[in-house]
Scaffold this motif. Sequence first.
Motif, PDB file in Angstrom:
ATOM      1  N   ALA A 267       0.848  -1.190   0.000  1.00 51.79           N
ATOM      2  CA  ALA A 267       0.000   0.000   0.000  1.00 51.79           C
ATOM      3  C   ALA A 267       0.879   1.234   0.000  1.00 51.79           C
ATOM      4  CB  ALA A 267      -0.904   0.001   1.231  1.00 51.79           C
ATOM      5  N   ALA A 268       0.544   2.197  -0.862  1.00 52.94           N
ATOM      6  CA  ALA A 268       1.306   3.442  -0.934  1.00 52.94           C
ATOM      7  C   ALA A 268       0.882   4.387   0.183  1.00 52.94           C
ATOM      8  CB  ALA A 268       1.108   4.095  -2.294  1.00 52.94           C
ATOM      9  N   GLN A 269       1.849   5.069   0.751  1.00 54.20           N
ATOM     10  CA  GLN A 269       1.560   6.032   1.816  1.00 54.20           C
ATOM     11  C   GLN A 269       1.008   7.330   1.230  1.00 54.20           C
ATOM     12  OE1 GLN A 269       4.444   6.241   5.036  1.00 54.20           O
ATOM     13  NE2 GLN A 269       4.353   8.476   4.975  1.00 54.20           N
ATOM     14  N   THR A 270       0.027   7.890   1.907  1.00 51.50           N
ATOM     15  CA  THR A 270      -0.575   9.153   1.472  1.00 51.50           C
ATOM     16  C   THR A 270      -0.077  10.291   2.343  1.00 51.50           C
ATOM     17  OG1 THR A 270      -2.572   8.027   0.663  1.00 51.50           O
ATOM     18  CG2 THR A 270      -2.743  10.381   1.122  1.00 51.50           C
ATOM     19  N   GLU A 271       0.364  11.357   1.707  1.00 55.34           N
ATOM     20  CA  GLU A 271       0.831  12.538   2.423  1.00 55.34           C
ATOM     21  C   GLU A 271       0.207  13.780   1.799  1.00 55.34           C
ATOM     22  OE1 GLU A 271       5.052  12.658   2.276  1.00 55.34           O
ATOM     23  OE2 GLU A 271       5.347  10.782   3.380  1.00 55.34           O
ATOM     24  N   ILE A 272       0.112  14.852   2.579  1.00 48.83           N
ATOM     25  CA  ILE A 272      -0.364  16.125   2.050  1.00 48.83           C
ATOM     26  C   ILE A 272       0.847  16.878   1.522  1.00 48.83           C
ATOM     27  CG2 ILE A 272      -1.452  18.325   2.602  1.00 48.83           C
ATOM     28  CD1 ILE A 272      -3.151  16.894   4.643  1.00 48.83           C
ATOM     29  N   LEU A 273       0.875  17.090   0.211  1.00 47.62           N
ATOM     30  CA  LEU A 273       2.022  17.707  -0.436  1.00 47.62           C
ATOM     31  C   LEU A 273       1.578  18.890  -1.297  1.00 47.62           C
ATOM     32  CD1 LEU A 273       3.844  14.467  -1.667  1.00 47.62           C
ATOM     33  CD2 LEU A 273       4.374  15.804   0.379  1.00 47.62           C
ATOM     34  N   PRO A 274       2.319  20.004  -1.254  1.00 47.64           N
ATOM     35  CA  PRO A 274       2.005  21.132  -2.149  1.00 47.64           C
ATOM     36  C   PRO A 274       2.236  20.743  -3.603  1.00 47.64           C
ATOM     37  CG  PRO A 274       3.466  21.804  -0.351  1.00 47.64           C
ATOM     38  CD  PRO A 274       3.432  20.309  -0.345  1.00 47.64           C
ATOM     39  N   LEU A 275       1.480  21.351  -4.498  1.00 49.52           N
ATOM     40  CA  LEU A 275       1.638  21.114  -5.933  1.00 49.52           C
ATOM     41  C   LEU A 275       2.375  22.293  -6.558  1.00 49.52           C
ATOM     42  CD1 LEU A 275      -1.962  19.847  -6.822  1.00 49.52           C
ATOM     43  CD2 LEU A 275      -0.033  18.522  -5.957  1.00 49.52           C
ATOM     44  N   ASN A 276       3.075  22.020  -7.659  1.00 54.40           N
ATOM     45  CA  ASN A 276       3.657  23.138  -8.398  1.00 54.40           C
ATOM     46  C   ASN A 276       2.577  23.768  -9.269  1.00 54.40           C
ATOM     47  OD1 ASN A 276       3.419  21.549 -10.766  1.00 54.40           O
ATOM     48  ND2 ASN A 276       5.450  20.665 -10.444  1.00 54.40           N
ATOM     49  N   PHE A 277       2.929  24.849  -9.974  1.00 56.47           N
ATOM     50  CA  PHE A 277       1.907  25.581 -10.730  1.00 56.47           C
ATOM     51  C   PHE A 277       1.252  24.727 -11.821  1.00 56.47           C
ATOM     52  CE2 PHE A 277       0.601  28.525 -14.146  1.00 56.47           C
ATOM     53  CZ  PHE A 277      -0.358  29.247 -13.448  1.00 56.47           C
ATOM     54  N   GLN A 279       0.918  21.491 -11.999  1.00 57.21           N
ATOM     55  CA  GLN A 279       0.084  20.473 -11.354  1.00 57.21           C
ATOM     56  C   GLN A 279      -1.197  21.087 -10.796  1.00 57.21           C
ATOM     57  OE1 GLN A 279       3.004  19.101  -8.507  1.00 57.21           O
ATOM     58  NE2 GLN A 279       3.442  17.246  -9.675  1.00 57.21           N
ATOM     59  N   SER A 280      -1.071  22.287 -10.227  1.00 59.30           N
ATOM     60  CA  SER A 280      -2.244  22.962  -9.668  1.00 59.30           C
ATOM     61  C   SER A 280      -3.246  23.314 -10.758  1.00 59.30           C
ATOM     62  CB  SER A 280      -1.807  24.229  -8.918  1.00 59.30           C
ATOM     63  OG  SER A 280      -0.920  23.929  -7.877  1.00 59.30           O
ATOM     64  N   VAL A 281      -2.755  23.814 -11.894  1.00 59.27           N
ATOM     65  CA  VAL A 281      -3.634  24.163 -13.015  1.00 59.27           C
ATOM     66  C   VAL A 281      -4.333  22.914 -13.537  1.00 59.27           C
ATOM     67  CG1 VAL A 281      -3.696  25.016 -15.383  1.00 59.27           C
ATOM     68  CG2 VAL A 281      -2.318  26.201 -13.673  1.00 59.27           C
ATOM     69  N   ASP A 282      -3.587  21.809 -13.631  1.00 56.74           N
ATOM     70  CA  ASP A 282      -4.170  20.557 -14.103  1.00 56.74           C
ATOM     71  C   ASP A 282      -5.257  20.072 -13.144  1.00 56.74           C
ATOM     72  OD1 ASP A 282      -4.091  18.211 -15.970  1.00 56.74           O
ATOM     73  OD2 ASP A 282      -3.508  17.156 -14.138  1.00 56.74           O
ATOM     74  N   ARG A 283      -4.986  20.199 -11.844  1.00 60.53           N
ATOM     75  CA  ARG A 283      -5.973  19.792 -10.835  1.00 60.53           C
ATOM     76  C   ARG A 283      -7.191  20.699 -10.888  1.00 60.53           C
ATOM     77  NH1 ARG A 283      -4.391  16.811  -6.180  1.00 60.53           N
ATOM     78  NH2 ARG A 283      -6.267  16.145  -5.072  1.00 60.53           N
ATOM     79  N   MET A 284      -6.975  21.995 -11.121  1.00 56.59           N
ATOM     80  CA  MET A 284      -8.091  22.929 -11.245  1.00 56.59           C
ATOM     81  C   MET A 284      -8.946  22.576 -12.448  1.00 56.59           C
ATOM     82  SD  MET A 284      -9.506  25.663  -9.912  1.00 56.59           S
ATOM     83  CE  MET A 284     -11.040  26.404 -10.466  1.00 56.59           C
TER      84      MET A 284
END
Length: 433
Positions: A267-277, A279-284
């Motif tokens: 199982a992969a560990q989940t962490e809260i990580l900031p995104l770069n610009f 990645q953020s635009v893609d997520r938006m």
Amino acid sequence: MTMLLTILGIGLFAVGLLFSIAWHELGHLSTAKLFGIRVPQYMVGFGPTLFSRRRGETEYGIKAIPMGGYIRMIGMFPPGADGRIEARSTSPWRGMIEDARTAAYEELQPGDEKRLFYTRKPWKRVIVMFAGPFMNLILAVAIFLGVAMTFGFATQTTKVAGVQSCVIEQSEKRDKCAAGDPVSPAKQAGLQEGDKIVAFNGEPVSGWPELSDRIRETIGPASITVERDGTEQVLQATLIKNMVAKKDSDGEVVPDAFIPAGYLGFAAQTEILPLNFPQSVDRMGDMMENGVESIIALPAKVPDLWDAAFSDGERKDDSPVGVVGAARISGEVMNLDVPTENIIATFMMLLAGFNLSLFLFNMLPLLPLDGGHIAGALWESVRRNVAKVFRRPDPGPFDVAKLMPVAYVVAGVFICFTLLVLVADIVNPVKIS
């Protein structure tokens, strides 16, 4: 303390709601004034006026019910075919049209003849009506990018959260090994909780999506380079074929869908990580796409909403939520047993989602929404340009007032839907985990 935090959360959401509405109407107000349209009123809310003050030719105020807002522009609709602003008719449908046209000329003053909304070129009217929703989009994007690039989101990493002891088909939906289950390749290779996988078959991995895809593509021997206690080690594993969860084109797991693929067993560990610009635009972009799909799916969700409100139906996680439901969720957010920065990020994302919904909803090409006025201005532009090409007489401004009977029907449907969501939010609310 719980009640105090709940009240605080609801209060903060109310402030955010009022600001979002005021921000929306500011877009209409600023562009209307830019194009010389007279605006007698700028109001946040509906119902009785709680506070107002006149600045120049515009009255600014706050009303009692924070469920919307408006600016009043002179001359929203053109005069009737006879050139008169007001006429009387015994037809109820015609009466609706005439009432709307009359309201558009309330507070008409000498000199306003050249400051009427309908006299502006279609592209200017499009800008005025689009500016409101666009302000909500700007706010949603700003909040989203701010949260994504400073706080971040829960992200699967290449760190090992746990190792499966045996091979179990994911379609079986069990987590305990049974007699006869083979040992998992990860356990045989000596993979341990806390290991960070940095390379697969000698090639570095940039993140979990890449590692997951490469594992799925591999059946047979493979080398796994891990970072353990500050040093790198190379483990040897023999991956096998197993039934695993299917992924869509965006890398998201498809519910209750499974395919044969390479299997390692951890199982992969989940962490809260900031995104770069980027990645953020893609997520938006994904967030906007989901928002559009949700609006399209609204009619199909009415039966489930009805069951949730008036029977024993389950309130699904993706069920539509109204202002009351969102305020309730805000109260729950303030009571989460998580770090303060998580609470702030969650609240801000709730506000961003609300503003994105305002943008998408108002862009529907239906009166009385902003999108309906935009559609009317665009249709007028098409008619006039076609007439010009074929050297026909100018058909004049498109009379949006003639669509007011349809607008009343649409408004009635929206009101009924809003009341249904309100009841569901009260008796069977959506809850966060």
